[in-house]
Design a protein around this motif. Sequence first.
Motif, PDB file in Angstrom:
ATOM      1  N   PHE A   3       0.846  -1.186   0.000  1.00 32.29           N
ATOM      2  CA  PHE A   3       0.000   0.000   0.000  1.00 32.29           C
ATOM      3  C   PHE A   3       0.882   1.236   0.000  1.00 32.29           C
ATOM      4  O   PHE A   3       1.853   1.311   0.757  1.00 32.29           O
ATOM      5  CB  PHE A   3      -0.863   0.042   1.268  1.00 32.29           C
ATOM      6  N   LYS A  56      -2.614   0.413  -4.322  1.00 38.09           N
ATOM      7  CA  LYS A  56      -2.606  -0.903  -3.679  1.00 38.09           C
ATOM      8  C   LYS A  56      -2.219  -1.922  -4.746  1.00 38.09           C
ATOM      9  O   LYS A  56      -2.840  -1.989  -5.802  1.00 38.09           O
ATOM     10  CB  LYS A  56      -3.997  -1.202  -3.127  1.00 38.09           C
ATOM     11  N   GLU A 106      -6.746  -3.420   4.211  1.00 36.19           N
ATOM     12  CA  GLU A 106      -6.602  -1.976   4.249  1.00 36.19           C
ATOM     13  C   GLU A 106      -6.569  -1.404   5.660  1.00 36.19           C
ATOM     14  O   GLU A 106      -5.792  -0.495   5.939  1.00 36.19           O
ATOM     15  CB  GLU A 106      -7.718  -1.307   3.433  1.00 36.19           C
TER      16      GLU A 106
END
Length: 65
Positions: A4, A53, A24
């Motif tokens: 990320f 991502k 996340e």
Amino acid sequence: MYLFRFEVTLEDTIVTVIVAAKEEEAAFNLAEIEVEKEYLKLPKIKEVVLVEKKPVRTGTGFMVK
């Protein structure tokens, strides 16, 4: 597992943070922890924005500008 890339807005600057996580929510928490580890005096975090991502696999990477 994913990589990320975040843009974290502090009081006086914007920093890029890259973390590896399965989801996340964990990635956001890790990004904040990484910012905290870099500063002697904890900066005020105004905003954390997920920019990108990518699934982790051989050859995965980011170009940071």
